[in-house]
Design a protein around this motif. Sequence first.
Motif, PDB file in Angstrom:
ATOM      1  N   LEU A  14       0.846  -1.209   0.000  1.00  0.00           N
ATOM      2  CA  LEU A  14       0.000   0.000   0.000  1.00  0.00           C
ATOM      3  C   LEU A  14       0.878   1.254   0.000  1.00  0.00           C
ATOM      4  N   PRO A  15       0.716   2.125  -0.998  1.00  0.00           N
ATOM      5  CA  PRO A  15       1.527   3.351  -0.996  1.00  0.00           C
ATOM      6  C   PRO A  15       1.178   4.254   0.186  1.00  0.00           C
ATOM      7  N   ASP A  16       2.171   5.049   0.633  1.00  0.00           N
ATOM      8  CA  ASP A  16       1.919   5.996   1.726  1.00  0.00           C
ATOM      9  C   ASP A  16       0.683   6.833   1.394  1.00  0.00           C
ATOM     10  N   GLU A  17      -0.024   7.278   2.428  1.00  0.00           N
ATOM     11  CA  GLU A  17      -1.219   8.139   2.299  1.00  0.00           C
ATOM     12  C   GLU A  17      -2.470   7.367   1.878  1.00  0.00           C
ATOM     13  N   TRP A  18      -2.291   6.123   1.426  1.00  0.00           N
ATOM     14  CA  TRP A  18      -3.470   5.317   1.056  1.00  0.00           C
ATOM     15  C   TRP A  18      -3.885   4.432   2.220  1.00  0.00           C
ATOM     16  N   GLU A  19      -5.180   4.174   2.316  1.00  0.00           N
ATOM     17  CA  GLU A  19      -5.741   3.388   3.412  1.00  0.00           C
ATOM     18  C   GLU A  19      -6.506   2.207   2.819  1.00  0.00           C
ATOM     19  N   ARG A  20      -6.416   1.065   3.477  1.00  0.00           N
ATOM     20  CA  ARG A  20      -7.235  -0.075   3.053  1.00  0.00           C
ATOM     21  C   ARG A  20      -8.544  -0.034   3.807  1.00  0.00           C
ATOM     22  N   VAL A  21      -9.655  -0.088   3.060  1.00  0.00           N
ATOM     23  CA  VAL A  21     -10.983  -0.107   3.662  1.00  0.00           C
ATOM     24  C   VAL A  21     -11.722  -1.285   3.039  1.00  0.00           C
ATOM     25  N   GLY A  22     -11.752  -2.400   3.743  1.00  0.00           N
ATOM     26  CA  GLY A  22     -12.392  -3.591   3.191  1.00  0.00           C
ATOM     27  C   GLY A  22     -11.698  -4.059   1.933  1.00  0.00           C
ATOM     28  N   GLU A  24     -11.242  -2.285  -0.716  1.00  0.00           N
ATOM     29  CA  GLU A  24     -10.797  -1.128  -1.503  1.00  0.00           C
ATOM     30  C   GLU A  24      -9.551  -0.518  -0.879  1.00  0.00           C
ATOM     31  N   ILE A  25      -8.818   0.249  -1.710  1.00  0.00           N
ATOM     32  CA  ILE A  25      -7.785   1.151  -1.191  1.00  0.00           C
ATOM     33  C   ILE A  25      -8.260   2.557  -1.503  1.00  0.00           C
ATOM     34  N   VAL A  26      -8.052   3.464  -0.544  1.00  0.00           N
ATOM     35  CA  VAL A  26      -8.692   4.772  -0.578  1.00  0.00           C
ATOM     36  C   VAL A  26      -7.688   5.866  -0.226  1.00  0.00           C
ATOM     37  N   ARG A  27      -7.765   7.000  -0.922  1.00  0.00           N
ATOM     38  CA  ARG A  27      -7.017   8.184  -0.537  1.00  0.00           C
ATOM     39  C   ARG A  27      -7.857   9.417  -0.811  1.00  0.00           C
ATOM     40  N   VAL A  28      -7.790  10.382   0.097  1.00  0.00           N
ATOM     41  CA  VAL A  28      -8.452  11.672  -0.099  1.00  0.00           C
ATOM     42  C   VAL A  28      -7.382  12.705  -0.428  1.00  0.00           C
ATOM     43  N   PHE A  29      -7.536  13.371  -1.557  1.00  0.00           N
ATOM     44  CA  PHE A  29      -6.621  14.419  -2.010  1.00  0.00           C
ATOM     45  C   PHE A  29      -7.265  15.775  -1.733  1.00  0.00           C
ATOM     46  N   HIS A  82      -1.011  -0.395  -8.486  1.00  0.00           N
ATOM     47  CA  HIS A  82      -0.392   0.333  -9.609  1.00  0.00           C
ATOM     48  C   HIS A  82      -1.160   1.616  -9.915  1.00  0.00           C
ATOM     49  N   MET A  83      -2.471   1.520  -9.908  1.00  0.00           N
ATOM     50  CA  MET A  83      -3.276   2.709 -10.181  1.00  0.00           C
ATOM     51  C   MET A  83      -3.105   3.759  -9.082  1.00  0.00           C
ATOM     52  N   ALA A  84      -2.955   3.321  -7.845  1.00  0.00           N
ATOM     53  CA  ALA A  84      -2.726   4.274  -6.749  1.00  0.00           C
ATOM     54  C   ALA A  84      -1.417   5.018  -6.965  1.00  0.00           C
ATOM     55  N   GLU A  85      -0.392   4.301  -7.402  1.00  0.00           N
ATOM     56  CA  GLU A  85       0.922   4.920  -7.658  1.00  0.00           C
ATOM     57  C   GLU A  85       0.841   5.909  -8.817  1.00  0.00           C
ATOM     58  N   LEU A  86       0.126   5.529  -9.871  1.00  0.00           N
ATOM     59  CA  LEU A  86      -0.040   6.445 -11.013  1.00  0.00           C
ATOM     60  C   LEU A  86      -0.829   7.688 -10.604  1.00  0.00           C
TER      61      LEU A  86
END
Length: 91
Positions: A14-22, A24-29, A82-86
């Motif tokens: 999991l990249p930094d700033e991202w959270e696992r929720v069930g 899904e992986i989630v980040r708020v920008f 990969h999509m989180a990193e992009l």
Amino acid sequence: MADLLSDDEIAAKLPDEWERVGDEIVRVFEFDDYLEGVAFATEVGEIAEEEFHHPTIEIRYEEVEVRFTSHEEGGITDDDVHMAELTDDLR
Ligand SMILES: C[C@H](O)[C@H](O)[C@H]1CNC2=NC(N)=NC(=O)C2=N1
């Protein structure tokens, strides 16, 4: 199709700033104004089309929430990571 990641693999990848929720992986920008968030969401959509792996995007005032999961596999895969990193590379 990518393989489902284990809980340990998700935690490790999991990249930094991202959270696992069930499943899904989630980040708020955060943004200085609403239309910056709208423009960012469009850029995320363009990457999603290029990669053919699509997020749920919620555009709110001064923030955009991006959620990835692999629908066909029913959980989190390397495609989501990969999509989180992009997505992070857009900032
Ligand atoms: C038919 C299926 O929807 C497509 O193969 C793609 C489109 N975009 C997708 N996006 C995501 N997040 N997960 C998928 O399983 C997925 N599948």
